[in-house]
Write a protein that holds these residues in place. Structure first.
Motif, short mmCIF file in Angstrom:
data_model
loop_
_atom_site.label_atom_id
_atom_site.label_comp_id
_atom_site.label_asym_id
_atom_site.label_seq_id
_atom_site.Cartn_x
_atom_site.Cartn_y
_atom_site.Cartn_z
N MET A 168 0.84 -1.20 0.00
CA MET A 168 0.00 0.00 0.00
C MET A 168 0.88 1.25 0.00
N GLY A 169 0.50 2.24 -0.80
CA GLY A 169 1.29 3.46 -0.87
C GLY A 169 0.95 4.44 0.24
N ALA A 170 1.73 5.53 0.30
CA ALA A 170 1.46 6.60 1.27
C ALA A 170 0.13 7.27 0.91
N ARG A 171 -0.62 7.68 1.93
CA ARG A 171 -1.95 8.22 1.69
C ARG A 171 -2.13 9.55 2.42
N PRO A 172 -1.60 10.65 1.87
CA PRO A 172 -1.82 11.96 2.49
C PRO A 172 -3.28 12.37 2.38
N GLU A 173 -3.72 13.19 3.29
CA GLU A 173 -5.09 13.69 3.28
C GLU A 173 -5.27 14.64 2.10
N ILE A 174 -6.26 14.36 1.27
CA ILE A 174 -6.57 15.22 0.13
C ILE A 174 -8.05 15.53 0.16
N SER A 175 -8.38 16.82 0.20
CA SER A 175 -9.77 17.26 0.25
C SER A 175 -10.06 18.09 -0.98
N LEU A 176 -11.01 17.66 -1.78
CA LEU A 176 -11.32 18.32 -3.05
C LEU A 176 -12.64 19.09 -2.94
N ASP A 177 -12.63 20.30 -3.46
CA ASP A 177 -13.84 21.14 -3.48
C ASP A 177 -14.41 21.11 -4.89
N ARG A 178 -15.46 20.31 -5.08
CA ARG A 178 -16.03 20.13 -6.41
C ARG A 178 -16.84 21.32 -6.87
N SER A 179 -17.11 22.27 -5.96
CA SER A 179 -17.83 23.49 -6.36
C SER A 179 -16.88 24.60 -6.78
N SER A 180 -15.57 24.37 -6.58
CA SER A 180 -14.57 25.39 -6.91
C SER A 180 -14.32 25.45 -8.42
N PRO A 181 -14.02 26.65 -8.94
CA PRO A 181 -13.65 26.75 -10.36
C PRO A 181 -12.25 26.20 -10.64
N VAL A 182 -11.47 25.93 -9.59
CA VAL A 182 -10.12 25.38 -9.77
C VAL A 182 -10.26 23.91 -10.18
N PRO A 183 -9.64 23.50 -11.28
CA PRO A 183 -9.77 22.11 -11.74
C PRO A 183 -9.38 21.12 -10.65
N LEU A 184 -10.07 19.99 -10.63
CA LEU A 184 -9.82 18.98 -9.59
C LEU A 184 -8.40 18.44 -9.65
N TYR A 185 -7.86 18.26 -10.86
CA TYR A 185 -6.50 17.72 -10.96
C TYR A 185 -5.51 18.70 -10.34
N PHE A 186 -5.79 20.03 -10.50
CA PHE A 186 -4.87 21.03 -9.96
C PHE A 186 -4.98 21.08 -8.45
N GLN A 187 -6.20 20.95 -7.91
CA GLN A 187 -6.35 20.89 -6.45
C GLN A 187 -5.57 19.71 -5.88
N MET A 188 -5.67 18.57 -6.55
CA MET A 188 -4.96 17.38 -6.09
C MET A 188 -3.45 17.60 -6.14
N ALA A 189 -2.97 18.16 -7.24
CA ALA A 189 -1.53 18.41 -7.39
C ALA A 189 -1.02 19.36 -6.30
N GLU A 190 -1.78 20.42 -6.03
CA GLU A 190 -1.36 21.40 -5.02
C GLU A 190 -1.26 20.76 -3.64
N GLN A 191 -2.23 19.89 -3.30
CA GLN A 191 -2.22 19.28 -1.98
C GLN A 191 -1.12 18.22 -1.85
N LEU A 192 -0.86 17.51 -2.93
CA LEU A 192 0.26 16.57 -2.90
C LEU A 192 1.58 17.33 -2.76
N GLU A 193 1.72 18.45 -3.48
CA GLU A 193 2.94 19.25 -3.37
C GLU A 193 3.11 19.77 -1.95
N GLY A 194 2.02 20.23 -1.33
CA GLY A 194 2.10 20.70 0.05
C GLY A 194 2.53 19.61 1.00
N ALA A 195 2.06 18.38 0.76
CA ALA A 195 2.46 17.25 1.61
C ALA A 195 3.94 16.93 1.46
#
Length: 246
Positions: A1-28
């Motif tokens: 099993m891989g590492a599993r950082p907490e990722i919270s996506l806001d589906r109502s945001s105009p920011v694309p979901l892939y970019f939200q995911m990338a930003e949170q992974l980068e922060g981790a």
């Protein structure tokens, strides 16, 4: 099993979901939640866990691969390399900065020789041409990744550099132990393309862009004690400074 950082996506945001995911992974990665060597779940598992499609997850991972924070390895999966090093434009050494940032720098000494100063190096170090100087060349690594190619010249009268373990100790730390303290420096930051040797040593393609830094450092007595010419991989390294309106 891989590492599993907490990722919270806001589906109502105009920011694309892939970019939200990338930003949170980068922060981790930057925060150390994801450490060098950690392996992520594969794209299918990530997509299922986050309720995303695989075509959404794939570009999020690619963003961090392109930044040099993740690497895809056949038969292993996607692993964390390390966060990009941002260095303030201050009178510190790369070894000191990496250590302070919680990184584990590794150094390969390519050459160390006692030479007669050329006219150019004598001028940089405020010496007479022909004066004895130490010429030092090293590659600085973070883990297995080469980060910088460093060339330094120092007056031989300062210390016996041949007696210093430069593979495990920083140059400025060695100078401090010899009672030499840097107080001011003239520094120039630029960019150029990697030649064949630089590309081989830094693991880059020939002609790839490199960040460059030239520095002459002076001690508290006003002596020029070090002249350096360094080249850095820009995907792993950046200079930072704060500008103030006076």
């Amino acid at each position: 099993m891989g590492a599993r950082p907490e990722i919270s996506l806001d589906r109502s945001s105009p920011v694309p979901l892939y970019f939200q995911m990338a930003e949170q992974l980068e922060g981790a990665i930057v925060s150390g939640t994801l450490a060098p060597g950690d392996k992520l779940d594969n794209e299918l598992v990530l997509a299922d866990r986050l309720g995303l499609s695989r075509p959404t997850v794939r570009p999020a991972i690619q963003v961090l691969v392109d930044k040099g924070m993740l690497v895809r390895k056949r038969g292993v999966g996607t692993q964390v390399v390390h966060g990009r090093v941002s260095r303030s434009v201050e009178l510190t050494s790369l070894h000191d900065d990496l250590t302070a940032a919680g990184q584990a720098p590794r150094t390969e000494v390519l050459s160390l020789a006692r030479l007669e100063a050329s006219e150019e190096s004598a001028r940089a170090l405020q010496l007479e041409p022909g004066s004895p100087v130490w010429s030092l060349e090293r590659v600085r690594y973070i883990g297995d990744e080469p980060l910088a190619l460093m060339q330094n010249l120092l007056p031989a009268s300062l210390l016996d550099l041949a007696a210093v373990d430069l593979a495990d100790n920083g140059l400025y730390a060695a100078l401090r132990r010899a009672g030499i303290w840097m107080r001011v420096a003239k520094q120039r930051i630029g960019a150029r393309r990697a030649d064949a040797r630089e590309s081989r040593l830094l693991g880059e393609r020939r002609g790839a862009p490199l960040l460059t830094m030239q520095r002459t450092a002076y001690d508290d007595a006003g002596r020029a004690v070090e002249y350096g010419e360094h080249a850095y991989r820009p995907d792993l390294y950046a200079f930072e400074l704060t500008l103030v309106d006076r």
